[in-house]
Structure formats: structure tokens, C-alpha cells
Design a protein around this motif. Sequence first.
Motif, PDB file in Angstrom:
ATOM      1  N   ILE A   1      14.866  -2.895  -2.635  1.00 18.90           N
ATOM      2  CA  ILE A   1      16.271  -2.716  -2.238  1.00 18.90           C
ATOM      3  C   ILE A   1      16.749  -3.948  -1.472  1.00 18.90           C
ATOM      4  O   ILE A   1      17.860  -4.441  -1.701  1.00 18.90           O
ATOM      5  CB  ILE A   1      16.455  -1.421  -1.415  1.00 18.90           C
ATOM      6  CG1 ILE A   1      16.250  -0.202  -2.313  1.00 18.90           C
ATOM      7  CG2 ILE A   1      17.813  -1.385  -0.726  1.00 18.90           C
ATOM      8  CD1 ILE A   1      16.118   1.108  -1.570  1.00 18.90           C
ATOM      9  N   LYS A   2      15.924  -4.456  -0.582  1.00 18.54           N
ATOM     10  CA  LYS A   2      16.290  -5.658   0.175  1.00 18.54           C
ATOM     11  C   LYS A   2      16.461  -6.863  -0.758  1.00 18.54           C
ATOM     12  O   LYS A   2      17.383  -7.656  -0.585  1.00 18.54           O
ATOM     13  CB  LYS A   2      15.229  -5.981   1.238  1.00 18.54           C
ATOM     14  CG  LYS A   2      15.263  -5.086   2.434  1.00 18.54           C
ATOM     15  CD  LYS A   2      16.464  -5.376   3.291  1.00 18.54           C
ATOM     16  CE  LYS A   2      16.183  -5.069   4.735  1.00 18.54           C
ATOM     17  NZ  LYS A   2      17.309  -5.314   5.601  1.00 18.54           N
ATOM     18  N   LEU A   3      15.592  -7.002  -1.739  1.00 15.79           N
ATOM     19  CA  LEU A   3      15.713  -8.113  -2.684  1.00 15.79           C
ATOM     20  C   LEU A   3      16.964  -7.971  -3.550  1.00 15.79           C
ATOM     21  O   LEU A   3      17.624  -8.965  -3.859  1.00 15.79           O
ATOM     22  CB  LEU A   3      14.456  -8.222  -3.548  1.00 15.79           C
ATOM     23  CG  LEU A   3      13.204  -8.709  -2.825  1.00 15.79           C
ATOM     24  CD1 LEU A   3      11.978  -8.598  -3.727  1.00 15.79           C
ATOM     25  CD2 LEU A   3      13.373 -10.121  -2.297  1.00 15.79           C
ATOM     26  N   ALA A   4      17.306  -6.752  -3.927  1.00 15.98           N
ATOM     27  CA  ALA A   4      18.538  -6.525  -4.694  1.00 15.98           C
ATOM     28  C   ALA A   4      19.759  -6.879  -3.856  1.00 15.98           C
ATOM     29  O   ALA A   4      20.722  -7.480  -4.360  1.00 15.98           O
ATOM     30  CB  ALA A   4      18.611  -5.075  -5.170  1.00 15.98           C
ATOM     31  N   ALA A   5      19.731  -6.520  -2.582  1.00 15.52           N
ATOM     32  CA  ALA A   5      20.841  -6.874  -1.687  1.00 15.52           C
ATOM     33  C   ALA A   5      20.938  -8.384  -1.527  1.00 15.52           C
ATOM     34  O   ALA A   5      22.044  -8.945  -1.478  1.00 15.52           O
ATOM     35  CB  ALA A   5      20.661  -6.195  -0.328  1.00 15.52           C
ATOM     36  N   LEU A   6      19.813  -9.058  -1.465  1.00 16.18           N
ATOM     37  CA  LEU A   6      19.795 -10.517  -1.377  1.00 16.18           C
ATOM     38  C   LEU A   6      20.430 -11.125  -2.628  1.00 16.18           C
ATOM     39  O   LEU A   6      21.266 -12.030  -2.529  1.00 16.18           O
ATOM     40  CB  LEU A   6      18.364 -11.030  -1.202  1.00 16.18           C
ATOM     41  CG  LEU A   6      18.161 -12.538  -1.277  1.00 16.18           C
ATOM     42  CD1 LEU A   6      18.983 -13.268  -0.231  1.00 16.18           C
ATOM     43  CD2 LEU A   6      16.678 -12.876  -1.151  1.00 16.18           C
ATOM     44  N   ALA A   7      20.067 -10.629  -3.808  1.00 20.67           N
ATOM     45  CA  ALA A   7      20.638 -11.148  -5.050  1.00 20.67           C
ATOM     46  C   ALA A   7      22.145 -10.933  -5.091  1.00 20.67           C
ATOM     47  O   ALA A   7      22.897 -11.828  -5.495  1.00 20.67           O
ATOM     48  CB  ALA A   7      19.959 -10.493  -6.256  1.00 20.67           C
TER      49      ALA A   7
ATOM     50  N   ALA B   1       0.803  -1.232   0.000  1.00 21.76           N
ATOM     51  CA  ALA B   1       0.000   0.000   0.000  1.00 21.76           C
ATOM     52  C   ALA B   1       0.835   1.281   0.000  1.00 21.76           C
ATOM     53  O   ALA B   1       0.275   2.362  -0.132  1.00 21.76           O
ATOM     54  CB  ALA B   1      -0.932   0.000   1.214  1.00 21.76           C
ATOM     55  N   HIS B   2       2.155   1.167   0.122  1.00 30.88           N
ATOM     56  CA  HIS B   2       2.983   2.371   0.258  1.00 30.88           C
ATOM     57  C   HIS B   2       4.217   2.282  -0.628  1.00 30.88           C
ATOM     58  O   HIS B   2       5.039   1.371  -0.473  1.00 30.88           O
ATOM     59  CB  HIS B   2       3.391   2.551   1.722  1.00 30.88           C
ATOM     60  CG  HIS B   2       2.208   2.648   2.636  1.00 30.88           C
ATOM     61  ND1 HIS B   2       1.449   3.781   2.741  1.00 30.88           N
ATOM     62  CD2 HIS B   2       1.637   1.735   3.445  1.00 30.88           C
ATOM     63  CE1 HIS B   2       0.456   3.568   3.592  1.00 30.88           C
ATOM     64  NE2 HIS B   2       0.549   2.327   4.029  1.00 30.88           N
ATOM     65  N   ALA B   3       4.343   3.244  -1.528  1.00 30.07           N
ATOM     66  CA  ALA B   3       5.456   3.262  -2.485  1.00 30.07           C
ATOM     67  C   ALA B   3       6.810   3.238  -1.780  1.00 30.07           C
ATOM     68  O   ALA B   3       7.728   2.528  -2.221  1.00 30.07           O
ATOM     69  CB  ALA B   3       5.355   4.481  -3.396  1.00 30.07           C
ATOM     70  N   GLU B   4       6.967   3.966  -0.703  1.00 31.35           N
ATOM     71  CA  GLU B   4       8.251   4.005   0.016  1.00 31.35           C
ATOM     72  C   GLU B   4       8.621   2.627   0.550  1.00 31.35           C
ATOM     73  O   GLU B   4       9.793   2.233   0.515  1.00 31.35           O
ATOM     74  CB  GLU B   4       8.163   5.012   1.166  1.00 31.35           C
ATOM     75  CG  GLU B   4       9.418   5.135   1.970  1.00 31.35           C
ATOM     76  CD  GLU B   4       9.294   6.134   3.118  1.00 31.35           C
ATOM     77  OE1 GLU B   4      10.166   6.085   4.002  1.00 31.35           O
ATOM     78  OE2 GLU B   4       8.348   6.931   3.153  1.00 31.35           O
ATOM     79  N   LEU B   5       7.638   1.887   1.005  1.00 33.34           N
ATOM     80  CA  LEU B   5       7.894   0.555   1.533  1.00 33.34           C
ATOM     81  C   LEU B   5       8.141  -0.454   0.408  1.00 33.34           C
ATOM     82  O   LEU B   5       8.977  -1.341   0.547  1.00 33.34           O
ATOM     83  CB  LEU B   5       6.738   0.101   2.431  1.00 33.34           C
ATOM     84  CG  LEU B   5       6.503   0.986   3.653  1.00 33.34           C
ATOM     85  CD1 LEU B   5       5.272   0.507   4.418  1.00 33.34           C
ATOM     86  CD2 LEU B   5       7.719   1.037   4.554  1.00 33.34           C
ATOM     87  N   ARG B   6       7.434  -0.294  -0.708  1.00 34.78           N
ATOM     88  CA  ARG B   6       7.698  -1.168  -1.866  1.00 34.78           C
ATOM     89  C   ARG B   6       9.125  -0.954  -2.361  1.00 34.78           C
ATOM     90  O   ARG B   6       9.824  -1.918  -2.704  1.00 34.78           O
ATOM     91  CB  ARG B   6       6.698  -0.896  -2.991  1.00 34.78           C
ATOM     92  CG  ARG B   6       5.297  -1.398  -2.703  1.00 34.78           C
ATOM     93  CD  ARG B   6       4.401  -1.358  -3.930  1.00 34.78           C
ATOM     94  NE  ARG B   6       4.366  -0.081  -4.608  1.00 34.78           N
ATOM     95  CZ  ARG B   6       3.517   0.915  -4.343  1.00 34.78           C
ATOM     96  NH1 ARG B   6       2.625   0.765  -3.367  1.00 34.78           N
ATOM     97  NH2 ARG B   6       3.540   2.035  -5.035  1.00 34.78           N
ATOM     98  N   GLU B   7       9.556   0.294  -2.379  1.00 32.55           N
ATOM     99  CA  GLU B   7      10.924   0.599  -2.792  1.00 32.55           C
ATOM    100  C   GLU B   7      11.930  -0.066  -1.848  1.00 32.55           C
ATOM    101  O   GLU B   7      12.907  -0.661  -2.287  1.00 32.55           O
ATOM    102  CB  GLU B   7      11.141   2.106  -2.813  1.00 32.55           C
ATOM    103  CG  GLU B   7      12.543   2.514  -3.173  1.00 32.55           C
ATOM    104  CD  GLU B   7      12.750   4.018  -3.115  1.00 32.55           C
ATOM    105  OE1 GLU B   7      13.661   4.492  -3.809  1.00 32.55           O
ATOM    106  OE2 GLU B   7      12.030   4.713  -2.379  1.00 32.55           O
ATOM    107  N   ARG B   8      11.688   0.014  -0.561  1.00 34.98           N
ATOM    108  CA  ARG B   8      12.585  -0.601   0.424  1.00 34.98           C
ATOM    109  C   ARG B   8      12.623  -2.114   0.249  1.00 34.98           C
ATOM    110  O   ARG B   8      13.673  -2.736   0.366  1.00 34.98           O
ATOM    111  CB  ARG B   8      12.150  -0.232   1.847  1.00 34.98           C
ATOM    112  CG  ARG B   8      13.077  -0.743   2.907  1.00 34.98           C
ATOM    113  CD  ARG B   8      14.417  -0.006   2.850  1.00 34.98           C
ATOM    114  NE  ARG B   8      15.268  -0.474   3.905  1.00 34.98           N
ATOM    115  CZ  ARG B   8      16.445  -1.053   3.691  1.00 34.98           C
ATOM    116  NH1 ARG B   8      16.911  -1.184   2.479  1.00 34.98           N
ATOM    117  NH2 ARG B   8      17.167  -1.472   4.700  1.00 34.98           N
ATOM    118  N   GLU B   9      11.499  -2.701  -0.056  1.00 32.62           N
ATOM    119  CA  GLU B   9      11.437  -4.146  -0.291  1.00 32.62           C
ATOM    120  C   GLU B   9      12.298  -4.523  -1.504  1.00 32.62           C
ATOM    121  O   GLU B   9      13.038  -5.513  -1.478  1.00 32.62           O
ATOM    122  CB  GLU B   9       9.977  -4.568  -0.526  1.00 32.62           C
ATOM    123  CG  GLU B   9       9.812  -6.046  -0.680  1.00 32.62           C
ATOM    124  CD  GLU B   9       9.302  -6.706   0.574  1.00 32.62           C
ATOM    125  OE1 GLU B   9       8.433  -7.560   0.469  1.00 32.62           O
ATOM    126  OE2 GLU B   9       9.794  -6.387   1.663  1.00 32.62           O
TER     127      GLU B   9
END
Length: 187
Positions: free
Chosen positions: A119-125, A109-117
Motif C-alpha cells: 500500500i505504501k509503495l502504491a501511494a508512492l507511485a 514474515a507477516h502477510a499484514e505487514l507485507r500488504e501495508r508495505e
Amino acid sequence: MGRWEPNARERLAEAALQLYAEQGYERTTVAQIARQAGLTERTFFRHYADKREVLFAGSPLQDLFVTAVAEAPAAAPLPDVLGAGLDAAAAMFAGRHAYALRRQAVVAAHAELRERELIKLAALAAALAGALRGRGEPEPTATLAAEAAVAVFKVGFERWITAADETDMVPLLRELLDELGRITART
């Protein structure tokens, strides 16, 4: 309030999720989260840098995934190595479907939180690619495999979270990993 409060981190995370769901992420303050958890703002900031991080910090997902990949048997084929990582990642969600569903609704529901998610997935990759290089996988194989594994996890998580009831995520991720193999098979 006492000087030491048990389970402060978990209480803050639960309070934040509840408030985000009830009144929205933007309208929720750190003071409200701390009060809802029965703690102080100072305690909040000892555990989290900001109100966004309460949903993202402290997740063992990356450590579990990367460790399983790094510790897979040396002779294991790459799909099996990725499968071991996916199995470890899925295990952390066992019994947490309701929580994950609530958290995902807030994030979505929140663009800022989707962006953070993302970023976390990119760090995981990136971390997975490093683990694969550490196992001797060359480039671009390590990066492609890591990105593919994260895509399998992401699609699997989305399917798991939208299921009517909690199912075991492991078979779902393994099915998607097999599907990726069929997609990329050379005939």
C-alpha cells in the motif's frame, strides 16, 4: 516516567522492531512495546495509530522521492528526473543497512505487514505520477514512469538488503534504471 520523554518516537520504533523480531508481530502488544521503550501506552498512541504503523509511519521516503522529482531541472530528460528521485530515496538508507535488514525480515514474515508495505509503495507511485504530471508529463507517461521508478526502487532495495554488507544504494539503483532503459529501448 517524566512528562516528556526525549526520542519517544524512535524508542518506540526500536522497541517494536526488537519485540517483533523476538516474539513475532502477532504476539506483541502495544503495552509491551511501550514498556520496552520505557514509555506509556498513551505515549505510544500519541505517535502511532496502531502497532502496524510503528514500522511505516514517519518515513520520509515518499517526500524525499517526490520532492527530488518535482525539483529536478525543467529541461532534464525523464530518466534523469527519475534518477534524481531514486538518488534522494537511496540517501535516506545510508548507514541504515542493519536496521533496514531487521525491519524487512519482520515485514516479510507477516502477510499484514507485507500488504501495508505494498500500500505504501502504491501511494508512492501515485505521488510520483502526480509530481511528473506537475512537471508537464502527459498520461500515460507519468503513471508508467512512476510505476517503473517504484519497481526500480523495489528491486534495488531487495538487492541492497540482501547484500552481505552495506553498500551505497545509489549506484545500484542507477544501474537498475539503466537496465530498465535497455529493456525498453526501441531498436
